[in-house]
Write an enzyme that holds these catalytic residues in place. Sequence first.
Site, PDB file in Angstrom:
ATOM      1  N   CYS A  39      29.029  68.780 -43.017  1.00 57.58           N
ATOM      2  CA  CYS A  39      30.475  68.728 -43.033  1.00 57.58           C
ATOM      3  C   CYS A  39      30.967  68.038 -44.297  1.00 57.58           C
ATOM      4  O   CYS A  39      30.208  67.713 -45.192  1.00 57.58           O
ATOM      5  CB  CYS A  39      30.997  67.979 -41.808  1.00 57.58           C
ATOM      6  SG  CYS A  39      30.349  68.596 -40.244  1.00 57.58           S
TER       7      CYS A  39
ATOM      8  N   ARG B  22      34.494  70.540 -40.553  1.00 57.04           N
ATOM      9  CA  ARG B  22      33.272  70.755 -39.800  1.00 57.04           C
ATOM     10  C   ARG B  22      32.605  72.091 -40.096  1.00 57.04           C
ATOM     11  O   ARG B  22      33.253  73.137 -40.098  1.00 57.04           O
ATOM     12  CB  ARG B  22      33.542  70.679 -38.296  1.00 57.04           C
ATOM     13  CG  ARG B  22      32.240  70.728 -37.488  1.00 57.04           C
ATOM     14  CD  ARG B  22      32.464  70.675 -36.002  1.00 57.04           C
ATOM     15  NE  ARG B  22      31.183  70.535 -35.325  1.00 57.04           N
ATOM     16  CZ  ARG B  22      30.947  70.895 -34.073  1.00 57.04           C
ATOM     17  NH1 ARG B  22      31.921  71.397 -33.342  1.00 57.04           N
ATOM     18  NH2 ARG B  22      29.753  70.736 -33.538  1.00 57.04           N
TER      19      ARG B  22
ATOM     20  N   ILE C 201      26.804  73.158 -36.445  1.00 56.57           N
ATOM     21  CA  ILE C 201      25.362  73.384 -36.469  1.00 56.57           C
ATOM     22  C   ILE C 201      24.751  73.112 -35.097  1.00 56.57           C
ATOM     23  O   ILE C 201      23.942  73.888 -34.588  1.00 56.57           O
ATOM     24  CB  ILE C 201      24.673  72.482 -37.525  1.00 56.57           C
ATOM     25  CG1 ILE C 201      25.269  72.725 -38.922  1.00 56.57           C
ATOM     26  CG2 ILE C 201      23.166  72.702 -37.527  1.00 56.57           C
ATOM     27  CD1 ILE C 201      25.009  74.088 -39.501  1.00 56.57           C
TER      28      ILE C 201
ATOM     29  N   GLU D 103      22.954  65.358 -40.452  1.00 56.44           N
ATOM     30  CA  GLU D 103      22.211  65.649 -39.232  1.00 56.44           C
ATOM     31  C   GLU D 103      21.312  64.458 -38.904  1.00 56.44           C
ATOM     32  O   GLU D 103      20.666  63.902 -39.801  1.00 56.44           O
ATOM     33  CB  GLU D 103      21.325  66.894 -39.387  1.00 56.44           C
ATOM     34  CG  GLU D 103      22.067  68.179 -39.709  1.00 56.44           C
ATOM     35  CD  GLU D 103      22.919  68.701 -38.565  1.00 56.44           C
ATOM     36  OE1 GLU D 103      22.742  68.210 -37.425  1.00 56.44           O
ATOM     37  OE2 GLU D 103      23.771  69.573 -38.816  1.00 56.44           O
TER      38      GLU D 103
ATOM     39  N   GLY E 112      12.090  72.821 -50.177  1.00 52.23           N
ATOM     40  CA  GLY E 112      10.868  72.087 -50.490  1.00 52.23           C
ATOM     41  C   GLY E 112      11.096  70.898 -51.398  1.00 52.23           C
ATOM     42  O   GLY E 112      10.139  70.369 -51.972  1.00 52.23           O
TER      43      GLY E 112
END
Length: 631
Positions: free
Chosen positions: A2, A50, A53, A77, A364
């Site tokens: 977000c 927002r 997810i 997250e 990665g």
Amino acid sequence: MCGIAGIFHLETPKPVDPARVQAMCDAIAHRGPDGQGVWTAPGVALGHRRLSIIDLAGSPQPMASPDGRAMLVFNGEIYNYRELRQELKDAGASFRTDGDSEVILAAWQRWGPDCVTRLHGMFAFAIYDLDARTLFLARDRLGVKPLHIAALSDGSVAFGSELKALLAHPLLRREVDPLAVEDYLAWGYVPDNRSILKGVAKLPAGHSLLLRHGAPLPRPSQWWDVSFADRRKGKPADLEAELLHLLRQAVSSRMVADVPLGAFLSGGVDSSSVVALMAEASRQPVRTCSIGFDVAALDESAYATKVAQRYHTDHASRLVSPDDFDAIGLLAGMFDEPFADASALPTWRVCQLARESVTVALSGDGADEALAGYRRHLFQHGEDRIRKFLPQGLRGPVFGTLGAIYPKADWAPRSLRAKTTLLSLAGDSAQGYARALAYASPESRESLYSDGFRRLRGDYRAEHPLLDVMRSAPARSGLDRAQYADLKVWLPGDILTKVDRTSMAVSLEAREPLLDHRLIEFCASLPESMRVHGGQGKWLLKHTMRRFLPDDILYRPKQGFVTPIAQWFRGPLAQTARDICGSATLAQTGWFDAQHLNGLVDAHLSGRSDNSRTLWQLLMLDKSFTELGIG
């Protein structure tokens, strides 16, 4: 994933106009197209955009705690939120949603500022505590998620995920910090210890800030650091097993989402390792994406295809032309500050491709910094051996003199470009690494500046903060200190900024499993021989992944995204190169030597030397000033 913004009055808790915070949020709408909200109370306002997810319908923000005593806006997250949720429930907390946002609120109410140490993930968040009348700002350990802060003339502090949010505030001064220009020309980006605008700061990675009404603006407090000072003992097989466990844990924890999820796949060691472990953990084919170039020397897509076929991924690939220079203006707008890492262009293109089918993509990023995967790490390791046996009193004059007279052989094979190595060996380990890391050397920067800029800059040099970081690092060796500096300076300033802005520009959440802090802490404790061995970096990672990936993936030379800017400036951007010298914006500053700039352009266009990096830096600086409304 977000965007957040807000305003907090330090002195008198004056009312905040919600329209002002709404404008700040609108400026970063690309970070969160799925919802928005603004909350105000005396002396404070919080805003949120927002990108849904997890718990798609049940976690709108700004979010209040169940008792109404705390309010949160959050970008990121939390990967261990389910475990934390259960721990907090066992301690008496109640929950109304199924997402990670409410877990942060409950953690704050139980542990206060120490809650950050319990959170595993990427985050930047703000919590206003109505009882204590405090605002708590925090940023994750490695700096995956950004947070900009500015003290304003009305006694308030404004914050936002991007500089764009602060630029929407009418009281923000748009005065360029000349020391940030010195930093940018040295590194190719403005590091987190500074901002391109005076009065704007970036909350450092692994730091928090607790603001109180009626109290002055405090200094950020560090809540996490990584140490290279201790060495883990154990047989290589045991270390390999532990690394694999940490890799699996990091990857699987980042596969939790209520929206389509996939991965970037370049065909290199790091992204291929992530995809291999995703495939192991998934019942469904992993969605992967890669881009290739229509110039064979730049194209890695065949390696990505090989890994995709090996793991039967749902693979999307697109061939793009390296002649993508029409997007330069858009790219400058994404970053706000000048940003000269030309790999941002292909990174943006692969994010666009990923967003066509997924909302979350694993990358990665991080293994090179954690496990000494860059070519400069091998040089640092080797040069320190020479420093160990030759005293500074001998090295300084001998190598310094040789480096000064050795030509800048841009045209020569790498093995003959010894100027940087000779000058590096003339200094100590930290000075040598600063020179290896620099986008532009101290000598080349000096030649760009006018006398007026030199007076503004004074005694400051861009290398000074980096040298301080290296010399005070919790470390044993020069390689340790180099990697520590990468994690503290290069990673958040360049790599993570690049991925955050290019992914968020297309409303894509990028997750970095190889930056799991437990994995980073493990790698920092490895003996040097487990990182650099037999002329190879990332030795333990490559050894561990042999059961998953073939040798031509694991041991081929590192390539990465390449943008042919040298060819651009001799071809379609030749006139642009000439225009840089006459740029009204740059000329207005009076900071650059126009005659020297013209000489750089002429030498590059004629092929006498490769000055493309400097020209690209100046072009992006000019575009950035235009985006900021300066000049």
